[in-house]
Design a protein around this motif. Structure first.
Motif, PDB file in Angstrom:
ATOM      1  N   LYS A 172       3.066 -22.843 -16.583  1.00 21.95           N
ATOM      2  CA  LYS A 172       3.936 -22.685 -17.738  1.00 21.95           C
ATOM      3  C   LYS A 172       3.410 -21.666 -18.740  1.00 21.95           C
ATOM      4  O   LYS A 172       4.161 -21.153 -19.567  1.00 21.95           O
ATOM      5  N   SER A 173       2.095 -21.393 -18.679  1.00 20.32           N
ATOM      6  CA  SER A 173       1.513 -20.407 -19.587  1.00 20.32           C
ATOM      7  C   SER A 173       1.551 -18.999 -19.006  1.00 20.32           C
ATOM      8  O   SER A 173       1.113 -18.054 -19.657  1.00 20.32           O
ATOM      9  N   ASN A 174       2.093 -18.858 -17.783  1.00 17.52           N
ATOM     10  CA  ASN A 174       2.127 -17.555 -17.119  1.00 17.52           C
ATOM     11  C   ASN A 174       3.359 -16.775 -17.580  1.00 17.52           C
ATOM     12  O   ASN A 174       4.475 -17.070 -17.163  1.00 17.52           O
ATOM     13  N   PRO A 175       3.184 -15.754 -18.419  1.00 13.68           N
ATOM     14  CA  PRO A 175       4.357 -15.025 -18.923  1.00 13.68           C
ATOM     15  C   PRO A 175       5.079 -14.244 -17.828  1.00 13.68           C
ATOM     16  O   PRO A 175       6.292 -14.048 -17.900  1.00 13.68           O
ATOM     17  N   ASP A 176       4.328 -13.800 -16.800  1.00 14.47           N
ATOM     18  CA  ASP A 176       4.960 -13.048 -15.711  1.00 14.47           C
ATOM     19  C   ASP A 176       5.973 -13.909 -14.956  1.00 14.47           C
ATOM     20  O   ASP A 176       6.979 -13.401 -14.462  1.00 14.47           O
ATOM     21  N   LEU A 177       5.683 -15.201 -14.844  1.00 18.43           N
ATOM     22  CA  LEU A 177       6.626 -16.101 -14.174  1.00 18.43           C
ATOM     23  C   LEU A 177       7.954 -16.125 -14.924  1.00 18.43           C
ATOM     24  O   LEU A 177       9.029 -16.002 -14.323  1.00 18.43           O
ATOM     25  N   HIS A 178       7.894 -16.261 -16.240  1.00 16.58           N
ATOM     26  CA  HIS A 178       9.118 -16.289 -17.045  1.00 16.58           C
ATOM     27  C   HIS A 178       9.832 -14.936 -16.986  1.00 16.58           C
ATOM     28  O   HIS A 178      11.057 -14.871 -16.891  1.00 16.58           O
ATOM     29  N   PHE A 179       9.058 -13.853 -17.011  1.00 16.61           N
ATOM     30  CA  PHE A 179       9.640 -12.505 -16.963  1.00 16.61           C
ATOM     31  C   PHE A 179      10.349 -12.274 -15.625  1.00 16.61           C
ATOM     32  O   PHE A 179      11.493 -11.798 -15.588  1.00 16.61           O
ATOM     33  N   ASN A 180       9.676 -12.609 -14.530  1.00 14.84           N
ATOM     34  CA  ASN A 180      10.261 -12.362 -13.209  1.00 14.84           C
ATOM     35  C   ASN A 180      11.462 -13.269 -12.938  1.00 14.84           C
ATOM     36  O   ASN A 180      12.443 -12.848 -12.314  1.00 14.84           O
ATOM     37  N   CYS A 181      11.372 -14.509 -13.399  1.00 15.09           N
ATOM     38  CA  CYS A 181      12.511 -15.428 -13.249  1.00 15.09           C
ATOM     39  C   CYS A 181      13.718 -14.907 -14.036  1.00 15.09           C
ATOM     40  O   CYS A 181      14.857 -14.955 -13.552  1.00 15.09           O
ATOM     41  N   ALA A 182      13.456 -14.373 -15.231  1.00 14.57           N
ATOM     42  CA  ALA A 182      14.532 -13.785 -16.027  1.00 14.57           C
ATOM     43  C   ALA A 182      15.115 -12.565 -15.327  1.00 14.57           C
ATOM     44  O   ALA A 182      16.328 -12.323 -15.376  1.00 14.57           O
ATOM     45  N   THR A 183      14.262 -11.798 -14.654  1.00 10.95           N
ATOM     46  CA  THR A 183      14.735 -10.626 -13.907  1.00 10.95           C
ATOM     47  C   THR A 183      15.707 -11.039 -12.811  1.00 10.95           C
ATOM     48  O   THR A 183      16.766 -10.422 -12.624  1.00 10.95           O
ATOM     49  N   VAL A 184      15.360 -12.100 -12.071  1.00  8.34           N
ATOM     50  CA  VAL A 184      16.255 -12.602 -11.028  1.00  8.34           C
ATOM     51  C   VAL A 184      17.586 -13.040 -11.637  1.00  8.34           C
ATOM     52  O   VAL A 184      18.664 -12.706 -11.127  1.00  8.34           O
ATOM     53  N   ASN A 185      17.524 -13.769 -12.739  1.00 11.12           N
ATOM     54  CA  ASN A 185      18.763 -14.219 -13.379  1.00 11.12           C
ATOM     55  C   ASN A 185      19.612 -13.050 -13.868  1.00 11.12           C
ATOM     56  O   ASN A 185      20.844 -13.110 -13.843  1.00 11.12           O
ATOM     57  N   ARG A 186      18.961 -11.972 -14.287  1.00 14.77           N
ATOM     58  CA  ARG A 186      19.721 -10.790 -14.702  1.00 14.77           C
ATOM     59  C   ARG A 186      20.493 -10.206 -13.520  1.00 14.77           C
ATOM     60  O   ARG A 186      21.677  -9.881 -13.642  1.00 14.77           O
ATOM     61  N   TYR A 187      19.835 -10.091 -12.355  1.00 12.81           N
ATOM     62  CA  TYR A 187      20.510  -9.524 -11.197  1.00 12.81           C
ATOM     63  C   TYR A 187      21.554 -10.482 -10.618  1.00 12.81           C
ATOM     64  O   TYR A 187      22.496 -10.055  -9.956  1.00 12.81           O
ATOM     65  N   LEU A 188      21.386 -11.775 -10.875  1.00 19.58           N
ATOM     66  CA  LEU A 188      22.405 -12.752 -10.491  1.00 19.58           C
ATOM     67  C   LEU A 188      23.522 -12.830 -11.526  1.00 19.58           C
ATOM     68  O   LEU A 188      24.451 -13.613 -11.369  1.00 19.58           O
ATOM     69  N   GLU A 189      23.382 -12.043 -12.590  1.00 21.89           N
ATOM     70  CA  GLU A 189      24.352 -12.003 -13.685  1.00 21.89           C
ATOM     71  C   GLU A 189      24.434 -13.333 -14.435  1.00 21.89           C
ATOM     72  O   GLU A 189      25.481 -13.687 -14.987  1.00 21.89           O
ATOM     73  N   ASN A 190      23.330 -14.068 -14.433  1.00 20.66           N
ATOM     74  CA  ASN A 190      23.192 -15.261 -15.272  1.00 20.66           C
ATOM     75  C   ASN A 190      22.610 -14.791 -16.610  1.00 20.66           C
ATOM     76  O   ASN A 190      21.424 -14.953 -16.894  1.00 20.66           O
ATOM     77  N   TYR A 191      23.456 -14.161 -17.412  1.00 23.02           N
ATOM     78  CA  TYR A 191      22.973 -13.419 -18.566  1.00 23.02           C
ATOM     79  C   TYR A 191      22.244 -14.278 -19.595  1.00 23.02           C
ATOM     80  O   TYR A 191      21.200 -13.890 -20.118  1.00 23.02           O
ATOM     81  N   GLU A 192      22.794 -15.457 -19.892  1.00 23.02           N
ATOM     82  CA  GLU A 192      22.177 -16.294 -20.927  1.00 23.02           C
ATOM     83  C   GLU A 192      20.799 -16.778 -20.486  1.00 23.02           C
ATOM     84  O   GLU A 192      19.847 -16.770 -21.281  1.00 23.02           O
ATOM     85  N   ARG A 193      20.671 -17.175 -19.220  1.00 23.79           N
ATOM     86  CA  ARG A 193      19.356 -17.599 -18.709  1.00 23.79           C
ATOM     87  C   ARG A 193      18.376 -16.436 -18.730  1.00 23.79           C
ATOM     88  O   ARG A 193      17.187 -16.613 -19.019  1.00 23.79           O
ATOM     89  N   ALA A 194      18.872 -15.253 -18.392  1.00 24.40           N
ATOM     90  CA  ALA A 194      17.998 -14.073 -18.398  1.00 24.40           C
ATOM     91  C   ALA A 194      17.506 -13.775 -19.805  1.00 24.40           C
ATOM     92  O   ALA A 194      16.311 -13.516 -20.020  1.00 24.40           O
ATOM     93  N   LEU A 195      18.395 -13.823 -20.778  1.00 32.02           N
ATOM     94  CA  LEU A 195      18.018 -13.548 -22.171  1.00 32.02           C
ATOM     95  C   LEU A 195      16.986 -14.558 -22.671  1.00 32.02           C
ATOM     96  O   LEU A 195      15.982 -14.184 -23.287  1.00 32.02           O
ATOM     97  N   THR A 196      17.217 -15.828 -22.380  1.00 36.69           N
ATOM     98  CA  THR A 196      16.283 -16.879 -22.798  1.00 36.69           C
ATOM     99  C   THR A 196      14.931 -16.702 -22.123  1.00 36.69           C
ATOM    100  O   THR A 196      13.873 -16.847 -22.759  1.00 36.69           O
ATOM    101  N   GLY A 197      14.944 -16.372 -20.831  1.00 36.27           N
ATOM    102  CA  GLY A 197      13.699 -16.185 -20.084  1.00 36.27           C
ATOM    103  C   GLY A 197      12.885 -15.021 -20.600  1.00 36.27           C
ATOM    104  O   GLY A 197      11.648 -15.123 -20.743  1.00 36.27           O
ATOM    105  N   PHE A 198      13.542 -13.912 -20.894  1.00 38.86           N
ATOM    106  CA  PHE A 198      12.819 -12.749 -21.417  1.00 38.86           C
ATOM    107  C   PHE A 198      12.241 -13.041 -22.802  1.00 38.86           C
ATOM    108  O   PHE A 198      11.126 -12.609 -23.126  1.00 38.86           O
TER     109      PHE A 198
END
Length: 418
Positions: free
Chosen positions: A218-244
C-alpha cells in the motif's frame, strides 16, 4: 560464548539493519528526492558501522566472510546509481559461497544498474539454480521486460516475463510484489502487441488489485500509478484520476499530478467539442450518410438503440466531425454524428492515427457502448462512448482498414510500467 557464536549474532544484527535500510528505500518517498538520498546515506553509514564493528576474528570463517561481503555489498547497492564497490563485495561473496542465492540476486541487481543486462540475467539464473525463490522470479520478470525494449522478439520476452511473475505467485499467492510484477508484465504486453487487447488490461488490473491486498504494497506509489494507468486505458476515468492523485501523495516525484491534468484536459476537450457539435445544425451531415454494403446479418442502428456493453449483430453508421488530440498514445478519440443527428464519442484502439480522418464516414460493427458519467472537482462529465478494439470492426468510407493501418509495437518504447 564462543567467537563463532558472537560473530553469527553480530552478522544477524547487521542483516536486520540492512533489511531496515531496504524497507526505508521502498517506503520513503519525500517531496524532494535529495532528502531520500540523504536519509539512505545516513542509514547505510550506520549499517556499515555495525558491520565493521565485528572483530576480524569473528568473521574469518569462509561462510562468515561470505555473509559479511554480501551484506556490505548489499548496503552499498541500496542507491539508484551503480557503485563498483558494491559489485566488488558482492562478487567476493559469491566466490566465497557460490550457494548464497541472495548474493547472486543482489549482484545481478547491481550489474543491471551499469547496463550489462546479459550478465545480470546470468546472475539471476544462477540464483534460481540454488532454489526457486519468488524474489528471483520477480527480478527475472522485470529484467525480461527491460531486455525486450528495442528487440525483435519483444512479445516472446514479455511472455517469459509473465510466466516468471506467475511462477512467483505460485510460491506465495499472498505476496503483493509478485502480483505487482504480473500486473506490470501484462500492461507491458498490452503496449508491445499494439495497445488494443483489453484482456491484457483486465489481467493487469486484476493483478494490481490482488497486489493491493498485501499491506506491504500500500505504500508503493508505483502500484497506484500503474493501476491508474490501466484504468485510464480502460476509460475508467474517475478511478484513474483517484489513483494518480493517490500516487502523487505517496511520491511527488512521479509527476502523477501531470497525468491527472492530462485526463482532465481530455475530458474538457470532449465536453467542449460535444457541446459545439450539438449546437451546430447537423441535418446536412446526417443526411449525407450513405448506405454501405456489408454482411446482411448486421442490422443498422443508431447510438440511441444500443444497449450498455457489446451489441452483437448491430452496425452503427456515422460521420467523423472531430479528431480529438490528446497526450496519450491510445486510444484515438473522435466526435461522431449518426443519422439521428446524435453525437457521441468513438474511442479506437490499435489503429494508426491517420487511418480515420475528419469527414470520413464510419461503419462500426458490433459496437461496445458505455455511458460515461463522472464528477471531478465539482464538474460533471457525461457522454455516450463507443469503443472499437479490432481493426475489422471499422469500415472507413465503406472500405475495410488494411493491416498496414494497424499499430504494432512502436509505442512500446514510450510507455512502460515502473
Amino acid at each position: 560464548m564462543s567467537g563463532e557464536s558472537t560473530g553469527e549474532e553480530a552478522l544477524a544484527k547487521a542483516a536486520s539493519a540492512t533489511d531496515d535500510l531496504y524497507h526505508l528505500r521502498d517506503t520513503y518517498f519525500p517531496a524532494n528526492p535529495d532528502d531520500k538520498t540523504a536519509k539512505l546515506q545516513t542509514q547505510s553509514d550506520l549499517a556499515l558501522s555495525l558491520l565493521d564493528s565485528i572483530p576480524p576474528e569473528q568473521r574469518k570463517l569462509p561462510l562468515q566472510r561470505a555473509t559479511y561481503e554480501y551484506l556490505r555489498g548489499k548496503i552499498l547497492d541500496v542507491f539508484a546509481d551503480y557503485r563498483k564497490e558494491a559489485e566488488d563485495h558482492l562478487s567476493k561473496a559469491v566466490k566465497l559461497n557460490p550457494s548464497l542465492a541472495d548474493a547472486w540476486l543482489c549482484l545481478g541487481n547491481c550489474i543491471w544498474k551499469k547496463g550489462d543486462l546479459s550478465a545480470a540475467k546470468n546472475c539471476f539464473t544462477l540464483a534460481l539454480s540454488k532454489g526457486r525463490n519468488k524474489k528471483i522470479m520477480c527480478q527475472l520478470s522485470m529484467l525480461n521486460r527491460k531486455i525486450a525494449q528495442g528487440t525483435e522478439n519483444q512479445a516472446e520476452l514479455i511472455e517469459e516475463s509473465i510466466q516468471h511473475a506467475k511462477e512467483a505467485i505460485t510460491l506465495d499467492v499472498k505476496d503483493g510484489n509478485s502480483w505487482y510484477n504480473l500486473g506490470n508484465a501484462c500492461l507491458t504486453s498490452f503496449f508491445v502487441t499494439g495497445a488494443w487487447d483489453h484482456n491484457k488490461l483486465r489481467q493487469s488490473l486484476k493483478a494490481y488489485q490482488n497486489a493491493e491486498k498485501d499491506e506491504r504494497m500500500k505504500s508503493n506509489p508505483d502500484l497506484h500509478f500503474n493501476c491508474a494507468t490501466v484504468n485510464r486505458y480502460l476509460e475508467n476515468y474517475e478511478r484513474a484520476l483517484t489513483g494518480f492523485e493517490t500516487a502523487a501523495l505517496k511520491d511527488p516525484g512521479l509527476k502523477a499530478i501531470e497525468e491527472v491534468q492530462k485526463i482532465v484536459n481530455l475530458l474538457d476537450k470532449i465536453d467542449n467539442l460535444l457541446g459545439y457539435a450539438r449546437a451546430k445544425r447537423l441535418t446536412s451531415t446526417a443526411s449525407s450518410l450513405t448506405a454501405v454494403n456489408f454482411n446482411s446479418s448486421y442490422r443498422t442502428g443508431t447510438i440511441d438503440v444500443l444497449r450498455e456493453g457489446m451489441n452483437k449483430g448491430v452496425a452503427i453508421v456515422g460521420k467523423v466531425l472531430f479528431f480529438i488530440k490528446h497526450e496519450n498514445v491510445a486510444p484515438l478519440y473522435y466526435v461522431i454524428c449518426d443519422s439521428n443527428q446524435t453525437c457521441f464519442i468513438l474511442s479506437v484502439y490499435g489503429v494508426r492515427y491517420d487511418a480515420i480522418k475528419e469527414g470520413d464516414q464510419l461503419t462500426v460493427l458490433e459496437p461496445f457502448q458505455r455511458l460515461i458519467n463522472l464528477s471531478w472537482k465539482e464538474k460533471i462529465y457525461q457522454f455516450k462512448s463507443i469503443r472499437v478494439d479490432f481493426l475489422e470492426q471499422v469500415l472507413v468510407n465503406g472500405k475495410a482498414l488494411s493491416p498496414q493501418q494497424a499499430v504494432h509495437s512502436s509505442i512500446f518504447a514510450q510507455h512502460k510500467p515502473a
